[in-house]
Design a protein around this motif. Structure first.
Motif, PDB file in Angstrom:
ATOM      1  N   LEU A  11       1.004  -0.919   0.276  1.00  0.00           N
ATOM      2  CA  LEU A  11      -0.181   0.218   0.255  1.00  0.00           C
ATOM      3  C   LEU A  11       1.073   1.108   0.204  1.00  0.00           C
ATOM      4  O   LEU A  11       1.665   0.840   0.893  1.00  0.00           O
ATOM      5  CB  LEU A  11      -0.828   0.271   1.567  1.00  0.00           C
ATOM      6  N   PHE A  12       1.161   1.972  -0.801  1.00  0.00           N
ATOM      7  CA  PHE A  12       1.131   3.220  -0.766  1.00  0.00           C
ATOM      8  C   PHE A  12       0.254   4.306  -0.325  1.00  0.00           C
ATOM      9  O   PHE A  12      -0.570   5.011  -0.599  1.00  0.00           O
ATOM     10  CB  PHE A  12       0.960   4.261  -2.081  1.00  0.00           C
ATOM     11  N   GLY A  13       0.546   4.384   0.530  1.00  0.00           N
ATOM     12  CA  GLY A  13       0.089   5.973   1.872  1.00  0.00           C
ATOM     13  C   GLY A  13      -0.416   5.745   2.547  1.00  0.00           C
ATOM     14  O   GLY A  13      -1.471   4.470   2.434  1.00  0.00           O
ATOM     15  N   SER A  14      -0.482   6.797   3.842  1.00  0.00           N
ATOM     16  CA  SER A  14      -0.589   6.444   5.438  1.00  0.00           C
ATOM     17  C   SER A  14      -1.831   7.305   5.578  1.00  0.00           C
ATOM     18  O   SER A  14      -2.251   7.336   7.269  1.00  0.00           O
ATOM     19  CB  SER A  14       0.162   5.223   6.426  1.00  0.00           C
ATOM     20  N   GLY A  15      -2.266   7.706   4.520  1.00  0.00           N
ATOM     21  CA  GLY A  15      -3.328   9.241   4.998  1.00  0.00           C
ATOM     22  C   GLY A  15      -4.863   8.223   5.531  1.00  0.00           C
ATOM     23  O   GLY A  15      -5.423   7.669   5.274  1.00  0.00           O
ATOM     24  N   LEU A  35       3.918  -4.480   2.713  1.00  0.00           N
ATOM     25  CA  LEU A  35       4.424  -3.533   3.176  1.00  0.00           C
ATOM     26  C   LEU A  35       3.338  -1.758   3.158  1.00  0.00           C
ATOM     27  O   LEU A  35       1.778  -1.994   2.211  1.00  0.00           O
ATOM     28  CB  LEU A  35       5.581  -3.203   2.282  1.00  0.00           C
ATOM     29  N   ILE A  36       4.322  -1.349   3.433  1.00  0.00           N
ATOM     30  CA  ILE A  36       2.797   0.286   3.767  1.00  0.00           C
ATOM     31  C   ILE A  36       4.241   1.257   3.220  1.00  0.00           C
ATOM     32  O   ILE A  36       4.819   1.617   4.584  1.00  0.00           O
ATOM     33  CB  ILE A  36       1.872   0.502   5.196  1.00  0.00           C
ATOM     34  N   ALA A  44       3.380   5.426   8.538  1.00  0.00           N
ATOM     35  CA  ALA A  44       3.365   4.256   7.963  1.00  0.00           C
ATOM     36  C   ALA A  44       3.674   3.430   9.133  1.00  0.00           C
ATOM     37  O   ALA A  44       2.995   1.996   8.912  1.00  0.00           O
ATOM     38  CB  ALA A  44       3.796   4.928   7.238  1.00  0.00           C
ATOM     39  N   ARG A  45       4.313   3.701  10.100  1.00  0.00           N
ATOM     40  CA  ARG A  45       4.724   2.868  11.345  1.00  0.00           C
ATOM     41  C   ARG A  45       3.632   2.505  12.418  1.00  0.00           C
ATOM     42  O   ARG A  45       3.088   1.381  12.876  1.00  0.00           O
ATOM     43  CB  ARG A  45       6.011   3.336  11.887  1.00  0.00           C
ATOM     44  N   LYS A  46       3.060   3.460  12.127  1.00  0.00           N
ATOM     45  CA  LYS A  46       2.055   3.574  12.940  1.00  0.00           C
ATOM     46  C   LYS A  46       0.732   2.382  12.428  1.00  0.00           C
ATOM     47  O   LYS A  46      -0.034   1.508  13.347  1.00  0.00           O
ATOM     48  CB  LYS A  46       1.530   4.300  13.405  1.00  0.00           C
ATOM     49  N   LEU A  47       0.568   3.035  10.984  1.00  0.00           N
ATOM     50  CA  LEU A  47      -0.799   2.179  10.917  1.00  0.00           C
ATOM     51  C   LEU A  47      -0.074   0.151   9.938  1.00  0.00           C
ATOM     52  O   LEU A  47      -1.136  -0.402  10.434  1.00  0.00           O
ATOM     53  CB  LEU A  47      -1.015   3.322   9.594  1.00  0.00           C
ATOM     54  N   ALA A  48       1.410   0.069  10.191  1.00  0.00           N
ATOM     55  CA  ALA A  48       1.804  -1.235   9.783  1.00  0.00           C
ATOM     56  C   ALA A  48       1.923  -1.910  11.194  1.00  0.00           C
ATOM     57  O   ALA A  48       1.562  -3.061  11.526  1.00  0.00           O
ATOM     58  CB  ALA A  48       3.083  -0.662  10.126  1.00  0.00           C
ATOM     59  N   GLU A  49       1.802  -1.098  12.430  1.00  0.00           N
ATOM     60  CA  GLU A  49       1.398  -1.879  13.166  1.00  0.00           C
ATOM     61  C   GLU A  49       0.305  -2.440  13.852  1.00  0.00           C
ATOM     62  O   GLU A  49       0.183  -3.395  14.475  1.00  0.00           O
ATOM     63  CB  GLU A  49       2.235  -0.381  14.836  1.00  0.00           C
ATOM     64  N   ALA A  55       6.679  -1.008   7.598  1.00  0.00           N
ATOM     65  CA  ALA A  55       6.583   0.357   6.801  1.00  0.00           C
ATOM     66  C   ALA A  55       7.787   0.131   6.398  1.00  0.00           C
ATOM     67  O   ALA A  55       8.971   0.280   6.726  1.00  0.00           O
ATOM     68  CB  ALA A  55       6.685   1.119   8.091  1.00  0.00           C
ATOM     69  N   VAL A  56       7.474   1.107   5.318  1.00  0.00           N
ATOM     70  CA  VAL A  56       8.741   1.405   4.277  1.00  0.00           C
ATOM     71  C   VAL A  56       9.141   2.831   3.714  1.00  0.00           C
ATOM     72  O   VAL A  56       7.834   3.294   3.394  1.00  0.00           O
ATOM     73  CB  VAL A  56       8.948   1.271   3.644  1.00  0.00           C
ATOM     74  N   GLN A  57       9.762   3.941   3.095  1.00  0.00           N
ATOM     75  CA  GLN A  57       9.641   4.969   3.488  1.00  0.00           C
ATOM     76  C   GLN A  57      10.036   5.398   1.274  1.00  0.00           C
ATOM     77  O   GLN A  57       9.487   6.330   1.025  1.00  0.00           O
ATOM     78  CB  GLN A  57      11.042   6.258   4.298  1.00  0.00           C
ATOM     79  N   ASP A  58      10.655   4.536   1.543  1.00  0.00           N
ATOM     80  CA  ASP A  58      10.706   4.613  -0.537  1.00  0.00           C
ATOM     81  C   ASP A  58      10.031   3.446  -0.808  1.00  0.00           C
ATOM     82  O   ASP A  58      10.003   2.338  -0.554  1.00  0.00           O
ATOM     83  CB  ASP A  58      13.010   4.635  -0.205  1.00  0.00           C
ATOM     84  N   PRO A  59       9.811   4.291  -2.238  1.00  0.00           N
ATOM     85  CA  PRO A  59       9.253   3.305  -3.190  1.00  0.00           C
ATOM     86  C   PRO A  59       9.857   2.723  -3.493  1.00  0.00           C
ATOM     87  O   PRO A  59       9.325   1.646  -3.679  1.00  0.00           O
ATOM     88  CB  PRO A  59       8.405   3.967  -4.142  1.00  0.00           C
ATOM     89  N   ASP A  60      11.043   2.764  -3.264  1.00  0.00           N
ATOM     90  CA  ASP A  60      11.992   1.496  -4.626  1.00  0.00           C
ATOM     91  C   ASP A  60      12.475   0.618  -3.718  1.00  0.00           C
ATOM     92  O   ASP A  60      12.326  -0.981  -4.189  1.00  0.00           O
ATOM     93  CB  ASP A  60      13.196   2.429  -3.995  1.00  0.00           C
ATOM     94  N   GLU A  61      11.746   0.586  -2.240  1.00  0.00           N
ATOM     95  CA  GLU A  61      11.787  -0.856  -1.333  1.00  0.00           C
ATOM     96  C   GLU A  61      10.130  -1.403  -1.649  1.00  0.00           C
ATOM     97  O   GLU A  61      10.295  -2.749  -1.586  1.00  0.00           O
ATOM     98  CB  GLU A  61      11.952   0.066  -0.317  1.00  0.00           C
ATOM     99  N   VAL A  62       9.481  -1.184  -2.338  1.00  0.00           N
ATOM    100  CA  VAL A  62       8.692  -1.805  -2.516  1.00  0.00           C
ATOM    101  C   VAL A  62       8.117  -2.662  -3.734  1.00  0.00           C
ATOM    102  O   VAL A  62       8.317  -4.289  -3.790  1.00  0.00           O
ATOM    103  CB  VAL A  62       7.032  -0.932  -3.445  1.00  0.00           C
TER     104      VAL A  62
END
Length: 337
Positions: A11-15, A35-36, A44-49, A55-62
């Motif tokens: 998922l891209f986006g945690s809003g 992944l979020i 992202a980390r809060k939602l992932a928990e 949770a990841v910060q960079d789209p490349d990781e997805v």
């Protein structure tokens, strides 16, 4: 026979909309939320928990994650084209929130890049999956009310969005009306004319930004069908979402939804009910879940998604035409999209 493995999704986006998708993904029996991704990593980390994802910060990781099947894009509109294109290049199915982009030329360039892709791509026009609207559509298609002649769509938000949101939203036609334009095409796919009027009645900052707070759009289908869309950025009695389909042999109607059907009758009034659903997250809860079901079904069965990327293109064409009509006072003809 063993059941198929869960579909692995990112998922891209945690809003606000990302949170809806994350919870639906985590609860779906046929999906594993892996992944979020969000540059605002704390969110992202809060939602992932909460959902068991990472949770990841960079789209490349997805896109470097092995074994993914699909991505859901709930990040800002400005990121959509890049993420759709990259996901398709990696062979990942895509469910992207509307709109594809605010600029039609950018959308058409993206369309060209995707012309040879075979992965399912779905646009997040979730109202097609609302049980009431979907039921009316199916019954119209079955001929229950004869030849369809008129569709009336009413969509009013409870209150205007904040100034900073309106400023980057692309305006009421691309941000709000676009849902109703897609709903119009759900019933009448071939739209040939758009006439729109806009007004500024209650929001000074929306007017300052060159946008409208109230609009009415009339569409004409190729067989003479007429569709009327009424939008307002405010509504004193809640989130107003209604639809009526009128045909040669009858009419089908979907009214507003309340938490219960209880009504009070007394000296102060008769038929008093609970307030309507406060906003789209509550009103369209079932629609979001059914949308995800349809996306998973398309991936598992190798069938095209609906609403598709082309539906996203068509809705933006109509939104741009509505804006042109409102600005010029003229009816805009729609050619082949």
């Amino acid at each position: 026979m063993a059941s198929p493995r869960p579909l692995r999704m990112a998922l891209f986006g945690s809003g606000r909309i990302g949170q809806v998708h994350a919870r639906n993904l985590a609860a779906h029996p046929d999906i594993e939320l892996v992944l979020i991704a969000d540059p605002f990593i704390d969110a992202a980390r809060k939602l992932a928990e909460q959902t068991g994802a990472r949770a990841v910060q960079d789209p490349d990781e997805v896109f470097a994650e092995p074994g993914l099947d699909a991505v859901i894009i709930g990040s800002p509109t400005s990121t959509h084209v890049d993420l759709i294109t990259r996901a398709a290049a990696h062979g990942l199915a895509v469910l992207c929130e509307k709109p594809i982009d605010l600029d039609l030329a950018t959308v058409m360039a993206c369309r060209d890049k995707l012309k040879d892709t075979t992965v399912p791509i779905m646009l997040g026009f979730n109202r097609r999956f609302d049980p009431s609207f979907a039921s009316i559509n199916a019954r119209v298609e079955a001929g229950e009310i004869g030849a369809l002649e008129q569709v009336t769509i009413i969509s009013r938000d409870p209150a205007p969005a904040p100034r900073d949101y309106i400023e980057t939203s692309g305006g009421i036609f691309r941000d709000m009306t676009i849902h109703d334009l897609d709903m119009a095409r759900f019933f009448v796919e071939d739209i040939v004319e758009v006439t729109a009027v806009g007004s500024n009645q209650f929001s000074s900052y929306i007017e300052e930004l060159g946008d409208y707070d109230s609009v009415v759009v009339t569409l004409r289908g190729s067989r003479g069908e007429l569709i009327t869309i009424t939008n307002s950025r405010h509504c004193s009695y809640g989130y107003d979402q209604r639809l009526e389909a009128f045909g040669s042999e009858g009419m089908l109607e979907a009214k507003n939804i309340t938490p219960t059907t209880v009504r009070k009758y007394g000296a102060s009034g008769t038929g008093e009910g609970e307030a309507f659903m406060p906003f789209f997250l509550e009103r369209y809860t079932q629609a979001y879940r059914r949308e995800l079901d349809a996306f998973a079904h398309a991936i598992q069965n190798g069938i095209p998604c609906s609403p598709s990327f082309e539906d996203g293109v068509a809705a933006l064409v109509l939104a741009d035409a509505a804006l042109e009509s409102a600005k010029t006072g003229r009816t805009v003809k729609i050619g082949k999209i």
